[in-house]
Write a protein that holds these residues in place. Structure first.
Motif, mmCIF file in Angstrom:
data_model
loop_
_atom_site.group_PDB
_atom_site.id
_atom_site.type_symbol
_atom_site.label_atom_id
_atom_site.label_comp_id
_atom_site.label_asym_id
_atom_site.label_seq_id
_atom_site.Cartn_x
_atom_site.Cartn_y
_atom_site.Cartn_z
ATOM 1 N N TYR A 34 23.847 -12.615 -16.880
ATOM 2 C CA TYR A 34 22.677 -11.735 -16.944
ATOM 3 C C TYR A 34 21.441 -12.448 -16.398
ATOM 4 C CZ TYR A 34 25.359 -8.407 -19.696
ATOM 5 O OH TYR A 34 26.288 -7.492 -20.110
ATOM 6 N N LEU A 35 21.321 -13.744 -16.653
ATOM 7 C CA LEU A 35 20.185 -14.494 -16.121
ATOM 8 C C LEU A 35 20.256 -14.560 -14.597
ATOM 9 C CD1 LEU A 35 19.939 -17.354 -18.758
ATOM 10 C CD2 LEU A 35 18.481 -15.341 -18.533
ATOM 11 N N HIS A 36 21.465 -14.734 -14.048
ATOM 12 C CA HIS A 36 21.626 -14.708 -12.588
ATOM 13 C C HIS A 36 21.277 -13.325 -12.054
ATOM 14 C CE1 HIS A 36 24.577 -18.328 -12.189
ATOM 15 N NE2 HIS A 36 23.579 -18.591 -12.979
ATOM 16 N N ALA A 37 21.713 -12.300 -12.770
ATOM 17 C CA ALA A 37 21.415 -10.931 -12.340
ATOM 18 C C ALA A 37 19.910 -10.684 -12.325
ATOM 19 C CB ALA A 37 22.108 -9.918 -13.248
ATOM 20 N N LEU A 38 19.191 -11.208 -13.327
ATOM 21 C CA LEU A 38 17.726 -11.042 -13.342
ATOM 22 C C LEU A 38 17.097 -11.652 -12.093
ATOM 23 C CD1 LEU A 38 16.745 -11.761 -17.058
ATOM 24 C CD2 LEU A 38 16.406 -9.627 -15.805
ATOM 25 N N THR A 39 17.552 -12.828 -11.720
ATOM 26 C CA THR A 39 17.025 -13.473 -10.510
ATOM 27 C C THR A 39 17.339 -12.626 -9.281
ATOM 28 O OG1 THR A 39 17.248 -15.662 -11.499
ATOM 29 C CG2 THR A 39 17.137 -15.566 -9.090
ATOM 30 N N ASP A 40 18.583 -12.153 -9.190
ATOM 31 C CA ASP A 40 18.964 -11.311 -8.054
ATOM 32 C C ASP A 40 18.166 -10.014 -8.023
ATOM 33 O OD1 ASP A 40 20.844 -13.180 -7.236
ATOM 34 O OD2 ASP A 40 22.522 -12.166 -8.215
ATOM 35 N N LEU A 41 17.946 -9.416 -9.181
ATOM 36 C CA LEU A 41 17.186 -8.163 -9.237
ATOM 37 C C LEU A 41 15.740 -8.372 -8.799
ATOM 38 C CD1 LEU A 41 18.626 -6.697 -12.545
ATOM 39 C CD2 LEU A 41 18.925 -5.750 -10.244
ATOM 40 N N ARG A 42 15.128 -9.464 -9.235
ATOM 41 C CA ARG A 42 13.746 -9.744 -8.804
ATOM 42 C C ARG A 42 13.677 -9.966 -7.299
ATOM 43 N NH1 ARG A 42 13.903 -12.972 -13.307
ATOM 44 N NH2 ARG A 42 12.870 -12.008 -15.068
ATOM 45 N N THR A 43 14.671 -10.660 -6.759
ATOM 46 C CA THR A 43 14.707 -10.905 -5.315
ATOM 47 C C THR A 43 14.868 -9.587 -4.563
ATOM 48 O OG1 THR A 43 15.648 -13.098 -5.687
ATOM 49 C CG2 THR A 43 15.899 -12.162 -3.482
ATOM 50 N N ALA A 44 15.789 -8.749 -5.007
ATOM 51 C CA ALA A 44 15.994 -7.447 -4.355
ATOM 52 C C ALA A 44 14.730 -6.597 -4.445
ATOM 53 C CB ALA A 44 17.170 -6.712 -5.004
ATOM 54 N N ARG A 45 14.045 -6.678 -5.576
ATOM 55 C CA ARG A 45 12.801 -5.919 -5.759
ATOM 56 C C ARG A 45 11.776 -6.343 -4.714
ATOM 57 N NH1 ARG A 45 7.895 -5.367 -8.062
ATOM 58 N NH2 ARG A 45 7.576 -3.640 -9.508
ATOM 59 N N TRP A 46 11.691 -7.650 -4.486
ATOM 60 C CA TRP A 46 10.744 -8.158 -3.506
ATOM 61 C C TRP A 46 11.109 -7.667 -2.109
ATOM 62 C CZ3 TRP A 46 10.945 -11.143 0.875
ATOM 63 C CH2 TRP A 46 9.705 -11.539 1.386
ATOM 64 N N PHE A 47 12.405 -7.649 -1.786
ATOM 65 C CA PHE A 47 12.835 -7.162 -0.474
ATOM 66 C C PHE A 47 12.465 -5.695 -0.276
ATOM 67 C CE2 PHE A 47 16.186 -10.628 -0.411
ATOM 68 C CZ PHE A 47 15.614 -11.319 0.641
ATOM 69 N N LEU A 48 12.497 -4.903 -1.335
ATOM 70 C CA LEU A 48 12.181 -3.481 -1.219
ATOM 71 C C LEU A 48 10.679 -3.206 -1.273
ATOM 72 C CD1 LEU A 48 14.933 -1.852 -3.457
ATOM 73 C CD2 LEU A 48 14.807 -1.888 -0.962
ATOM 74 N N TYR A 49 9.933 -4.123 -1.842
ATOM 75 C CA TYR A 49 8.504 -3.912 -2.017
ATOM 76 C C TYR A 49 7.825 -3.830 -0.653
ATOM 77 C CZ TYR A 49 3.925 -4.269 -4.191
ATOM 78 O OH TYR A 49 2.656 -4.012 -4.621
ATOM 79 N N HIS A 50 6.860 -2.919 -0.514
ATOM 80 C CA HIS A 50 6.164 -2.722 0.759
ATOM 81 C C HIS A 50 5.485 -4.016 1.187
ATOM 82 C CE1 HIS A 50 4.188 -0.590 3.955
ATOM 83 N NE2 HIS A 50 3.023 -1.036 3.557
ATOM 84 N N GLN A 51 5.826 -4.478 2.368
ATOM 85 C CA GLN A 51 5.278 -5.730 2.903
ATOM 86 C C GLN A 51 4.182 -5.411 3.928
ATOM 87 O OE1 GLN A 51 6.603 -8.762 1.740
ATOM 88 N NE2 GLN A 51 7.629 -7.359 0.352
ATOM 89 N N ALA A 52 3.295 -6.331 4.053
ATOM 90 C CA ALA A 52 2.242 -6.178 5.067
ATOM 91 C C ALA A 52 2.898 -6.016 6.437
ATOM 92 C CB ALA A 52 1.336 -7.398 5.049
ATOM 93 N N GLY A 53 2.403 -5.084 7.206
ATOM 94 C CA GLY A 53 2.935 -4.852 8.542
ATOM 95 C C GLY A 53 3.980 -3.752 8.599
#
Length: 154
Positions: A34-53
């Motif tokens: 579950y701790l690994h999943a939390l890290t993966d989920l946060r990373t995926a969230r960042w990839f989906l988050y609107h980025q500049a440009g």
């Protein structure tokens, strides 16, 4: 005290405490999956988050972020929390929108695999089930956003 009694006291302590030591080793710690999943989920969230440009934000991105947040909250509700911020992510050098969407999908699938194991704790089974549902919906949303991005690139 006799020498025999002095030798027997430490022996008795070792023998008397040994069942407690073995029991302590059998008690599971925090769920590392579950701790690994939390890290993966946060990373995926960042990839989906609107980025500049990014010229456009696809509906699937926002839906995916909402589902990721819900999955993270389910895991945290079970007190499996590493205390990190939702926006915590590793330094990632993926600038193209489509590539970030693919990385989000890949990372969400890793999070799914992290927690898609048999759960022996009955209290955590429902958590696992709800978390997997949110992750599956986030994957579908990210795939939808990527499909939209591909259509625009043609």
């Amino acid at each position: 005290m006799s020498k025999l009694v002095k030798c027997l006291i430490p022996f008795a302590l070792v023998v008397g405490l040994s069942p407690f030591v073995s029991m302590a080793q059998m008690v599971p710690g925090k769920h590392p999956a579950y701790l690994h999943a939390l890290t993966d989920l946060r990373t995926a969230r960042w990839f989906l988050y609107h980025q500049a440009g990014d010229a456009k934000v696809y509906a699937g991105e926002d839906k995916g972020i909402n589902e990721i947040d819900a999955a993270i909250n389910e895991i945290k509700r079970a007190s499996i929390d590493d205390g990190k911020n939702l926006n915590d992510h590793p330094g990632v050098d993926v600038k193209e929108h489509g590539s970030r969407l693919l990385k989000a999908i890949e990372t969400l699938k890793k999070a799914h695999a992290d927690i898609d194991k048999e759960e022996d704790n009955p209290d955590a089974r429902e958590l696992r089930h709800r978390s997997l549902e949110h992750i599956d919906r986030a994957i579908k949303a990210a795939e939808s956003a990527h499909a939209e991005w591909l259509k625009e690139k043609k």
